[in-house]
Motif scaffolding. Structure first.
Motif, mmCIF file in Angstrom:
data_model
loop_
_atom_site.group_PDB
_atom_site.id
_atom_site.type_symbol
_atom_site.label_atom_id
_atom_site.label_comp_id
_atom_site.label_asym_id
_atom_site.label_seq_id
_atom_site.Cartn_x
_atom_site.Cartn_y
_atom_site.Cartn_z
ATOM 1 N N LEU A 285 19.812 -2.913 -18.578
ATOM 2 C CA LEU A 285 18.467 -3.465 -18.478
ATOM 3 C C LEU A 285 17.524 -2.565 -19.254
ATOM 4 N N PRO A 286 16.314 -3.010 -19.552
ATOM 5 C CA PRO A 286 15.384 -2.146 -20.289
ATOM 6 C C PRO A 286 15.140 -0.798 -19.620
ATOM 7 N N PHE A 287 15.272 -0.744 -18.294
ATOM 8 C CA PHE A 287 15.015 0.499 -17.565
ATOM 9 C C PHE A 287 16.284 1.123 -16.984
ATOM 10 N N LEU A 288 17.465 0.575 -17.302
ATOM 11 C CA LEU A 288 18.702 1.029 -16.668
ATOM 12 C C LEU A 288 19.820 1.164 -17.690
ATOM 13 N N GLU A 289 20.458 2.361 -17.729
ATOM 14 C CA GLU A 289 21.602 2.611 -18.597
ATOM 15 C C GLU A 289 22.735 3.240 -17.799
ATOM 16 N N LEU A 290 23.969 2.966 -18.227
ATOM 17 C CA LEU A 290 25.155 3.581 -17.643
ATOM 18 C C LEU A 290 25.823 4.459 -18.692
ATOM 19 N N HIS A 291 26.108 5.718 -18.339
ATOM 20 C CA HIS A 291 26.768 6.665 -19.234
ATOM 21 C C HIS A 291 28.068 7.122 -18.581
ATOM 22 N N SER A 292 29.137 7.257 -19.365
ATOM 23 C CA SER A 292 30.408 7.700 -18.797
ATOM 24 C C SER A 292 31.213 8.459 -19.840
ATOM 25 N N ILE A 293 32.122 9.309 -19.363
ATOM 26 C CA ILE A 293 33.078 9.976 -20.240
ATOM 27 C C ILE A 293 34.455 9.950 -19.588
ATOM 28 N N VAL A 294 35.485 9.797 -20.412
ATOM 29 C CA VAL A 294 36.880 9.984 -20.030
ATOM 30 C C VAL A 294 37.454 10.915 -21.090
ATOM 31 N N SER A 295 37.787 12.123 -20.700
ATOM 32 C CA SER A 295 38.093 13.136 -21.713
ATOM 33 C C SER A 295 38.918 14.263 -21.108
ATOM 34 N N ASN A 296 39.168 15.270 -21.924
ATOM 35 C CA ASN A 296 39.755 16.526 -21.478
ATOM 36 C C ASN A 296 38.753 17.648 -21.711
ATOM 37 N N PRO A 297 38.646 18.592 -20.778
ATOM 38 C CA PRO A 297 37.696 19.696 -20.956
ATOM 39 C C PRO A 297 38.125 20.610 -22.090
ATOM 40 N N GLN A 298 37.138 21.060 -22.865
ATOM 41 C CA GLN A 298 37.419 21.927 -24.003
ATOM 42 C C GLN A 298 36.417 23.075 -24.073
ATOM 43 N N GLY A 299 35.578 23.211 -23.057
ATOM 44 C CA GLY A 299 34.497 24.188 -23.133
ATOM 45 C C GLY A 299 34.760 25.443 -22.328
ATOM 46 N N ASN A 300 33.680 26.150 -22.048
ATOM 47 C CA ASN A 300 33.734 27.425 -21.344
ATOM 48 C C ASN A 300 34.396 27.271 -19.970
ATOM 49 N N GLY A 301 35.427 28.087 -19.702
ATOM 50 C CA GLY A 301 36.092 28.063 -18.411
ATOM 51 C C GLY A 301 37.182 27.031 -18.270
#
Length: 335
Positions: free
Chosen positions: A166-182
Motif C-alpha cells: 500500500l502507499p503507506f505499507l511495505e514488506l521487507h524480507s531476506i533469506v540468506s547466509n550470514p557473512q558479517g561480523n561474528g
C-alpha cells in the motif's frame, strides 16, 4: 525447511537468468557510474581499539551499472588501512599486520530487479536490520553506537525482497547466509521479515530476525522509527536478542535526535543503554551505556567536517564500572 531452501534456490536461478538475459541484451543506453567516499580523522581517547592520532578510518569505491530497463548491478568495495583483520570470521581481530584492505569486510555485490511495486536483490548485501548503516559517512556520529555493535547483523549473502503493498505499507524480507561480523562458516540460512509503516514524516519499522548456530537458535526482535523532516529528526530503537551464549535475553534502547541549525551546521545527540549482556561461560558485563554528541559542518555538498565526543561505560558483573571516552574530528569526502 527443505522446501523453503529448494524454492529459494530455484528463485535464485530464475532471477539470475533474467539478469543474464538483460546483460546480453544490453545496448548503448546502459549507464555506469563510479563513486565512493573517504573518511580521514584525528581521534584521541581510550575507546579507540587501534591507535590514537591521525587515521584513515573508512572508505569505499562503489560502481553502479543501470542495465536495460529494470535491471542494475552494484559493487561496493570498502577501502582502508587495516591494523587488525578478522581473518577467521569469529568477530575478533586476529591479524595485526599493517596493510591496505580492499573489500575484506562489508563488501557488497548485488544484482537487482526493480519494478513499481517490488524490488528483488541477489548477492552479498548490507543488513536492513537496525537503524544505523554500515558506512561511516551515513552515520550521525564518528562511530557506530552500542546497539549496532551488540545487536545488529551486518552482511548477508542471499536474496532480499521489498514489496510495496500500500502507499503507506511495505514488506521487507531476506533469506540468506550470514557473512558479517561474528558469523561462522557452515551456518544454516537466516531469515528476517520487516514491516514498514510510513506516513508523511513519520515511520515505523518492526522486524524479526533468526538463524541457527551450532544447532541452537538466535532470535532478534528489532523495532525502530521516528520523525524525519528537513530541519529535525527524532528516532527511537528497541532490540531484544535471544542468544544461546547469553544467560538472559539482552535488551537495548536508543534515543537519537538531530537538528539542522541552518544549511551548514547540524547538531546531534545519541543515548543508548543495553541490559543483560552477561555471558554463560565467561561472565563479564551485565549492562552498558553510551552517549554521543556531534556537530557537523557542510564545507560543500560533498565534503563534511564532523566533531564528535563519546562516552561509554560498561558495568561488569564483578568490580567497578569501566568508563571510557573519545574525541574525534572527521573529514568525510564523497566523490
Amino acid at each position: 525447511m527443505r522446501n523453503i531452501r529448494v524454492f529459494v534456490w530455484f528463485y535464485f536461478l530464475f532471477l539470475f537468468s533474467q539478469i543474464t538475459w538483460a546483460q546480453n541484451k544490453a545496448n548503448d543506453n546502459d549507464s555506469w557510474f563510479i563513486n565512493g567516499f573517504i573518511d580521514l580523522r584525528f581521534q584521541e581517547g581510550d575507546l579507540n581499539s587501534d591507535s590514537n592520532g591521525f587515521a584513515f578510518y573508512d572508505g569505499a569505491i562503489q560502481i553502479t551499472g543501470f542495465l536495460q530497463k529494470d535491471y542494475s548491478v552494484f559493487v561496493d568495495l570498502p577501502v582502508g588501512w587495516q591494523k587488525g583483520v578478522d581473518t577467521d570470521g569469529d568477530g575478533k581481530k586476529d591479524n595485526f599486520a599493517n596493510s591496505w584492505s580492499l573489500g575484506k569486510e562489508r563488501a557488497q555485490v548485488i544484482l537487482s530487479l526493480e519494478k513499481s511495486s517490488y524490488k528483488l536483490l541477489i548477492g552479498q548485501f548490507d543488513s536492513p536490520i537496525g537503524f544505523e548503516s554500515n558506512d561511516s559517512r551515513d552515520l550521525y556520529f564518528a562511530k557506530h553506537g552500542l546497539l549496532f555493535n551488540e545487536f545488529t547483523p551486518t552482511t548477508h549473502v542471499g536474496v532480499k525482497g521489498e514489496y510495496k503493498a500500500l502507499p503507506f505499507l511495505e514488506l521487507h524480507s531476506i533469506v540468506s547466509n550470514p557473512q558479517g561480523n561474528g558469523s561462522y562458516g557452515g551456518e544454516s540460512p537466516e531469515y528476517s521479515l520487516q514491516v514498514l509503516f510510513k506516513k508523511a514524516e513519520f515511520y515505523l519499522l518492526p522486524g524479526y530476525y533468526t538463524r541457527n548456530v551450532m544447532n541452537e537458535s538466535i532470535h532478534l526482535l528489532n523495532i525502530y522509527g521516528g520523525y524525519n523532516s528537513k530541519e529535525f529528526q527524532l528516532y527511537l530503537e528497541f532490540n531484544q536478542l535471544e542468544n544461546p551464549d547469553l544467560k538472559k535475553p539482552a535488551k537495548g534502547y536508543m534515543l537519537l535526535c538531530s537538528w539542522a541549525i541552518n544549511e551548514l551546521w547540524t547538531a546531534a545527540m545519541r543515548w543508548e543503554t543495553a541490559e543483560q549482556l552477561e555471558l554463560k561461560v565467561l561472565p563479564q558485563n551485565k549492562s552498558a551505556q553510551q552517549l554521543s554528541v556531534s556537530a557537523h559542518y557542510l564545507v560543500n555538498p560533498k565534503l563534511r567536517l564532523l566533531a564528535d565526543f563519546t562516552t561509554l561505560t560498561y558495568n561488569p558483573v564483578l568490580g567497578d564500572k569501566q568508563p571510557g571516552e573519545e574525541s574525534t574530528l572527521s573529514l568525510q569526502q564523497s566523490f
